[in-house]
Design a protein around this motif. Sequence first.
Motif, PDB file in Angstrom:
ATOM      1  N   PHE B 449      37.580  14.332  32.348  1.00  0.00           N
ATOM      2  CA  PHE B 449      37.158  15.125  31.193  1.00  0.00           C
ATOM      3  C   PHE B 449      35.665  15.027  30.965  1.00  0.00           C
ATOM      4  O   PHE B 449      35.053  15.958  30.428  1.00  0.00           O
ATOM      5  N   ARG B 450      35.070  13.916  31.396  1.00  0.00           N
ATOM      6  CA  ARG B 450      33.610  13.864  31.380  1.00  0.00           C
ATOM      7  C   ARG B 450      33.080  15.016  32.236  1.00  0.00           C
ATOM      8  O   ARG B 450      32.211  15.786  31.810  1.00  0.00           O
ATOM      9  N   LEU B 451      33.664  15.178  33.433  1.00  0.00           N
ATOM     10  CA  LEU B 451      33.265  16.253  34.340  1.00  0.00           C
ATOM     11  C   LEU B 451      33.482  17.614  33.678  1.00  0.00           C
ATOM     12  O   LEU B 451      32.591  18.466  33.668  1.00  0.00           O
ATOM     13  N   TYR B 452      34.670  17.761  33.098  1.00  0.00           N
ATOM     14  CA  TYR B 452      35.025  19.047  32.502  1.00  0.00           C
ATOM     15  C   TYR B 452      34.070  19.421  31.374  1.00  0.00           C
ATOM     16  O   TYR B 452      33.521  20.520  31.337  1.00  0.00           O
ATOM     17  N   TYR B 453      33.846  18.473  30.458  1.00  0.00           N
ATOM     18  CA  TYR B 453      32.973  18.787  29.326  1.00  0.00           C
ATOM     19  C   TYR B 453      31.553  19.027  29.779  1.00  0.00           C
ATOM     20  O   TYR B 453      30.848  19.892  29.279  1.00  0.00           O
ATOM     21  N   ARG B 454      31.110  18.229  30.725  1.00  0.00           N
ATOM     22  CA  ARG B 454      29.734  18.331  31.204  1.00  0.00           C
ATOM     23  C   ARG B 454      29.494  19.712  31.842  1.00  0.00           C
ATOM     24  O   ARG B 454      28.399  20.255  31.748  1.00  0.00           O
ATOM     25  N   ILE B 455      30.550  20.260  32.481  1.00  0.00           N
ATOM     26  CA  ILE B 455      30.373  21.562  33.137  1.00  0.00           C
ATOM     27  C   ILE B 455      30.530  22.699  32.132  1.00  0.00           C
ATOM     28  O   ILE B 455      29.717  23.608  32.074  1.00  0.00           O
ATOM     29  N   PHE B 456      31.596  22.611  31.333  1.00  0.00           N
ATOM     30  CA  PHE B 456      31.950  23.799  30.553  1.00  0.00           C
ATOM     31  C   PHE B 456      31.493  23.735  29.099  1.00  0.00           C
ATOM     32  O   PHE B 456      31.486  24.753  28.424  1.00  0.00           O
ATOM     33  N   TRP B 457      31.160  22.552  28.578  1.00  0.00           N
ATOM     34  CA  TRP B 457      30.711  22.459  27.197  1.00  0.00           C
ATOM     35  C   TRP B 457      29.279  21.970  27.176  1.00  0.00           C
ATOM     36  O   TRP B 457      28.405  22.666  27.644  1.00  0.00           O
ATOM     37  N   TRP B 458      29.063  20.756  26.617  1.00  0.00           N
ATOM     38  CA  TRP B 458      27.722  20.176  26.575  1.00  0.00           C
ATOM     39  C   TRP B 458      26.742  21.212  26.075  1.00  0.00           C
ATOM     40  O   TRP B 458      27.087  22.060  25.235  1.00  0.00           O
ATOM     41  N   ASN B 459      25.522  21.219  26.561  1.00  0.00           N
ATOM     42  CA  ASN B 459      24.544  22.197  26.113  1.00  0.00           C
ATOM     43  C   ASN B 459      24.134  23.080  27.273  1.00  0.00           C
ATOM     44  O   ASN B 459      24.032  22.614  28.395  1.00  0.00           O
ATOM     45  N   LYS B 460      23.882  24.316  26.965  1.00  0.00           N
ATOM     46  CA  LYS B 460      23.476  25.224  28.032  1.00  0.00           C
ATOM     47  C   LYS B 460      22.082  24.847  28.531  1.00  0.00           C
ATOM     48  O   LYS B 460      21.158  24.718  27.740  1.00  0.00           O
ATOM     49  N   PRO B 461      21.916  24.664  29.823  1.00  0.00           N
ATOM     50  CA  PRO B 461      20.541  24.558  30.323  1.00  0.00           C
ATOM     51  C   PRO B 461      19.938  25.959  30.371  1.00  0.00           C
ATOM     52  O   PRO B 461      20.566  26.928  29.969  1.00  0.00           O
ATOM     53  N   ASP B 462      18.732  26.056  30.857  1.00  0.00           N
ATOM     54  CA  ASP B 462      18.044  27.338  30.882  1.00  0.00           C
ATOM     55  C   ASP B 462      18.597  28.197  32.020  1.00  0.00           C
ATOM     56  O   ASP B 462      18.348  27.936  33.184  1.00  0.00           O
ATOM     57  N   TYR B 463      19.390  29.205  31.658  1.00  0.00           N
ATOM     58  CA  TYR B 463      19.953  30.077  32.690  1.00  0.00           C
ATOM     59  C   TYR B 463      19.157  31.375  32.818  1.00  0.00           C
ATOM     60  O   TYR B 463      19.611  32.340  33.411  1.00  0.00           O
ATOM     61  N   SER B 464      17.960  31.408  32.197  1.00  0.00           N
ATOM     62  CA  SER B 464      17.271  32.693  32.095  1.00  0.00           C
ATOM     63  C   SER B 464      16.941  33.305  33.454  1.00  0.00           C
ATOM     64  O   SER B 464      17.025  34.519  33.629  1.00  0.00           O
ATOM     65  N   HIS B 465      16.615  32.441  34.418  1.00  0.00           N
ATOM     66  CA  HIS B 465      16.228  33.003  35.715  1.00  0.00           C
ATOM     67  C   HIS B 465      17.428  33.541  36.481  1.00  0.00           C
ATOM     68  O   HIS B 465      17.305  34.345  37.388  1.00  0.00           O
ATOM     69  N   HIS B 466      18.620  33.055  36.128  1.00  0.00           N
ATOM     70  CA  HIS B 466      19.793  33.489  36.882  1.00  0.00           C
ATOM     71  C   HIS B 466      21.023  33.245  36.030  1.00  0.00           C
ATOM     72  O   HIS B 466      21.428  32.115  35.826  1.00  0.00           O
ATOM     73  N   THR B 467      21.607  34.296  35.518  1.00  0.00           N
ATOM     74  CA  THR B 467      22.772  34.122  34.649  1.00  0.00           C
ATOM     75  C   THR B 467      24.012  33.877  35.504  1.00  0.00           C
ATOM     76  O   THR B 467      24.287  34.648  36.415  1.00  0.00           O
ATOM     77  N   PRO B 468      24.765  32.796  35.223  1.00  0.00           N
ATOM     78  CA  PRO B 468      25.984  32.556  36.003  1.00  0.00           C
ATOM     79  C   PRO B 468      27.000  33.653  35.720  1.00  0.00           C
ATOM     80  O   PRO B 468      27.024  34.224  34.630  1.00  0.00           O
TER      81      PRO B 468
END
Lengths: 103, 635
Positions: B449-468
Amino acid sequence: METPMIYYIIISTIMFFAGVYGFITRKNMLMMLISIELMLNAVDINFAVFNRYLYPDAMEGMIFTLFAIGIAAAETAIAIAIIINIFRHIRNIDAENLDDMKY
Amino acid sequence: MEYTVIILLLPMAMFLLLGLLDSKLSPRMAGILGTLGMIVCTAVAYTTAYQYFTQPRIDGEFPPVTAINIEWLRFTDFLHIDLGIYLDPISVMMLVVITTVSLMVHIYSLGYMHGEIGFQRYYAFLSLFSMSMLGLVVATNIFQMYIFWELVGVSSYLLIGFYYTKPEAVSASKKAFIVTRFADLGFLIGILILSFYTKTFDFATLTAAPGTIITETAGASFLGCSVAAWALALIFMGGAGKSAMFPLHIWLPDAMEGPTPVSALIHAATMVVAGVYLVARLFPLFCVTPEVLDFITVVGAVTALYAAIVACVQSDIKRVLAFSTISQIAFMMVALGVARDTDLHAGLGYMASMFHLFTHAMFKALLFLGAGAIIHAVHSNEMTAMGGLRKYMPITHITFLIACLAIAGIPPFSGFFSKDEILTAVMNKSLFWGIWMTVVAGLTAFYMFRLYYRIFWWNKPDYSHHTPHEAPLTMTIPLIILAAITCVAGFIPFGEFVSVNGQPYHIHLDPTVATTSIIIALIGISLATWLFLKENKKPGAMADSMRTLYTAAYHRFYIDEIYQFVTHKIIFALICRPIAWFDRHIIDGTMNMLANVTQGVSARIKGLQSGYIQSYAWIFLAGALVIAIITMCCF
């Protein structure tokens, strides 16, 4: 009184070693061929002399002499042909130029 | 059931076709051909499974079937190597697992590997791997298994090193090959000892009369253990190498350098469980040497805890999954280690291990494929580049969550049922290991769940150059299928099909163990939620408070460094270098001396071959004279 056999043998020995000397020292292949003839003739003399003096009743020595003369003639013809061909190739018939067969 | 041979021949044909034609086929064509081949294989495997498990039971068990058996090599009157297909409950179960996961990976790769250089080669290798892995599980004898065992090693090597221009991938593939090869040396020696005493390679003969090895080796012992125990321990060493058991696990985390679908297929779902399968296959033999089974329990338990701790602090998502794989395989090993074949109750671990193998293959493949989709979207393996992805990738998010719940052991997902059986089996055998494994199960929930939260929750990094963005359909369909399997696989009455003596076993949940494991899993999940739901300072503070442990775990407890030290400083410096010196100076020196002397002499005397006829004549004359003189002097 016949000439002693030893004189003939001395003559043939001198001829033979003259031939050997010539074969080793001459550069020109024609001269080497002549030296070979000298050696052959020395041997022919020996055949004839031994036959005449030691076994006067047999004829093998004489026959061998004639045989060797015939062979020598044929051999000379071939050798001359080879020498002429070599001359056409390298414009020269010195034996020292022919070292393709070395190591 | 002779038609099962198609399962082996078809991937082989695909491998040859795709491998030989290579770039003459268009990538699209190669992908479709490989996938079609796998679809047919899967269909045949399912038919086999259906036909096998619907046949009438004899004495309550499904009788093993030797579909094909060809004598390949004959050594002596009794030792010969055969090639064939042996179907029994576990091999049929493995056929289903392998073909399913392989098919999913084939479909997924159409999207994931799209546009890669060497796409055709990739599919050829996938087919080679599928063929070898399927050949391994249906082997009729231990030597055939060994042949295919090495073949999966080779295909694993080829696929880890798929990006062969990347130095890390090359060294990872070498590491994987050398480490497993080293373990396989033990396997080979084990096979030879075993066959020397039992006079057979055949699984059916070996397992039919497991006591034979004891009577045959009567009294023979080495270093205080019987020869039978040594043989089986060495065979287990081979299995431990393939299944990444401590301390032979070092190759698996590095193997993540390969393409992600490959990690899903080879390094999570199928190849790495070959060791578990090997132990299960020879289980009746292991039962006559309980000390080896105890050894397996200890190795498995240590590995499970070690890998779980390391998985808690890794930052590369594929590495977290790699350590989680190691930990889960260790669960299966422990389950086998605590099982005995006396009766169904004592043999629960055997069934639990196979069950967990089955469910784990599905949800771990799902996790890896999900991770692949995430990496595909953010172009990085590192957690720092991720966060808040649930909005961008809804399908991946849901399927990943299902897999996380399954591995954490939350009902009704498949992992709960199999893990619960394992914990029950371990508890029955020994309370100490039972508690140990329950703690590991809690850690599993935490790091997943550490993995899960870190990927899907947490805080958004800067995706401005490339939106997932969500992955293409070819990638999401396998995710959905695997997620569906993960949801329902727990309700398969697995014990009816596979159990230690073949008799049907009715799975029932032990309420105490089930409650405990759910509670501890929930604790793990809550802890992870508290720490990783939103970006905060708590994880950092916690890491600081346990700095030594954190650093050690982050560096995987320096096992790689220890290997590096042992191999470089001790083996290379103290053993290999003197041997190399001896080889270079004494062995090569002798040969060089002989060669040099010959060369020197010939250089001196080659002048004799001058090519001048006259010098030859001179020498001839001189020689003749010398002989003449000698002759005259002597006579």
